[in-house]
Design an enzyme around this catalytic site. Sequence first.
Site, PDB file in Angstrom:
ATOM      1  N   SER A  88     -11.705  -9.289  15.441  1.00  0.00           N
ATOM      2  CA  SER A  88     -11.607  -9.448  13.989  1.00  0.00           C
ATOM      3  C   SER A  88     -10.956  -8.180  13.466  1.00  0.00           C
ATOM      4  O   SER A  88     -11.113  -7.115  14.067  1.00  0.00           O
ATOM      5  CB  SER A  88     -12.989  -9.620  13.338  1.00  0.00           C
ATOM      6  N   THR A 209     -15.416 -13.794  17.821  1.00  0.00           N
ATOM      7  CA  THR A 209     -15.524 -13.871  16.366  1.00  0.00           C
ATOM      8  C   THR A 209     -16.665 -12.939  16.001  1.00  0.00           C
ATOM      9  O   THR A 209     -17.473 -12.615  16.853  1.00  0.00           O
ATOM     10  CB  THR A 209     -15.871 -15.316  15.925  1.00  0.00           C
ATOM     11  N   THR A 227     -12.635 -13.462  11.925  1.00  0.00           N
ATOM     12  CA  THR A 227     -12.056 -13.605  13.266  1.00  0.00           C
ATOM     13  C   THR A 227     -10.545 -13.417  13.262  1.00  0.00           C
ATOM     14  O   THR A 227      -9.889 -13.548  12.222  1.00  0.00           O
ATOM     15  CB  THR A 227     -12.368 -14.999  13.843  1.00  0.00           C
ATOM     16  N   ARG A 237      -2.407 -22.554  13.683  1.00  0.00           N
ATOM     17  CA  ARG A 237      -3.745 -23.023  14.039  1.00  0.00           C
ATOM     18  C   ARG A 237      -4.830 -22.273  13.264  1.00  0.00           C
ATOM     19  O   ARG A 237      -4.782 -21.072  13.092  1.00  0.00           O
ATOM     20  CB  ARG A 237      -3.982 -22.848  15.529  1.00  0.00           C
ATOM     21  N   THR A 260     -19.694 -18.886  16.379  1.00  0.00           N
ATOM     22  CA  THR A 260     -18.615 -18.348  17.210  1.00  0.00           C
ATOM     23  C   THR A 260     -18.428 -19.273  18.399  1.00  0.00           C
ATOM     24  O   THR A 260     -19.403 -19.700  19.015  1.00  0.00           O
ATOM     25  CB  THR A 260     -18.939 -16.924  17.703  1.00  0.00           C
ATOM     26  N   GLY A 261     -17.195 -19.594  18.721  1.00  0.00           N
ATOM     27  CA  GLY A 261     -16.957 -20.477  19.854  1.00  0.00           C
ATOM     28  C   GLY A 261     -15.621 -21.167  19.758  1.00  0.00           C
ATOM     29  O   GLY A 261     -14.724 -20.735  19.032  1.00  0.00           O
TER      30      GLY A 261
END
Length: 345
Positions: A88, A209, A227, A237, A260-261
């Site tokens: 980030s 993230t 992030t 994206r 987060t993921g």
Amino acid sequence: MRMFGLALLATMVMTGNAMAAPKWAIVVHGGAGVIERADLSAEQEAAYRAAMERVTRAGAEVLADGGSALDAIEAAIHLLEDDPLFNSGRGAVFTAEGRNELDASIMDGATLSAGAVAGVTRTRHPISLARQVMTASPHVMLMGEGADTFSREQGLEQVEPGYFYTERRWRSLEKFLAEHGLPVPPKPQGATKPDEAAALAHDEGKYGTVGVVALDRAGHVAAGTSTGGTTGKRWGRVGDSPIIGAGTYASDASCAVSATGTGEYFIRLTVARDICALVELKGMSLQAAADEVIQKKLTALGGDGGVIAVAPDGQMAWSYNTSGMYRARMAEGEPLVVGIYKDEP
């Protein structure tokens, strides 16, 4: 009064704490992913634990002094956005075009007000820009050039794109582009030599993230997430981090969540909002709700990652289906807890 509020009040009365002030609490994550003991040197592990402690204590100090959950979140995420250990702000990954495109969101559980930005390229602290969108615009989300323009108009600190450059993230991009047969773009103008901390950073994969959830003394919860996205991302994206309900959600009627993921799965499942709905509508404990969504629903769909959460009654939780997640929590009257690996509390 909302159903959750009535239930909480009844519990407080039964336990003789009807007049007790809510305790403050804060939970922080620095990303989930492939994070195993064999992959981190002792020096790297120490650096991440120290960073998580520093960030958590900074947010806790705001809360202990009577500050709002929103203020604590912004203060803590500022530190994460300035730390090249994390994906980030200054540690952000690069797009296939060699750019750092930053996303962030924040939500106030007391009012359901929210703000988010996507594809920001010149704002030092995207979380502050997300908060400005929430408080100083009629909108919830701004993106790209328009978000950068709004940031300048709001007087937020601007930096050259090279400010976000770190050599480690650039090498990750070069590897990604080679694997996918794509050309390597020129480095960003003004790219600077990374500091020593950048060399300690661990590549946790595509999941990095940062996020913070907090409960303040007024009994309000809030959530924030920031992030750099995924290495080599293309075509503009955008993942779940700036999507209210997917990567971030907060409501005083239930809880506050930061995720987060693999963002595409979190968007499809509206992970953050789903956890809050289970707490509010089914009366599930915070940990049980987080596990239901992450360990069952997300895993069944083939997604991976994790969440942190806090409730107005002081419950704190985290849940993740990866091998590790940088995480920490602290509350009034409770000690700081920092974890990285799966076998830690």
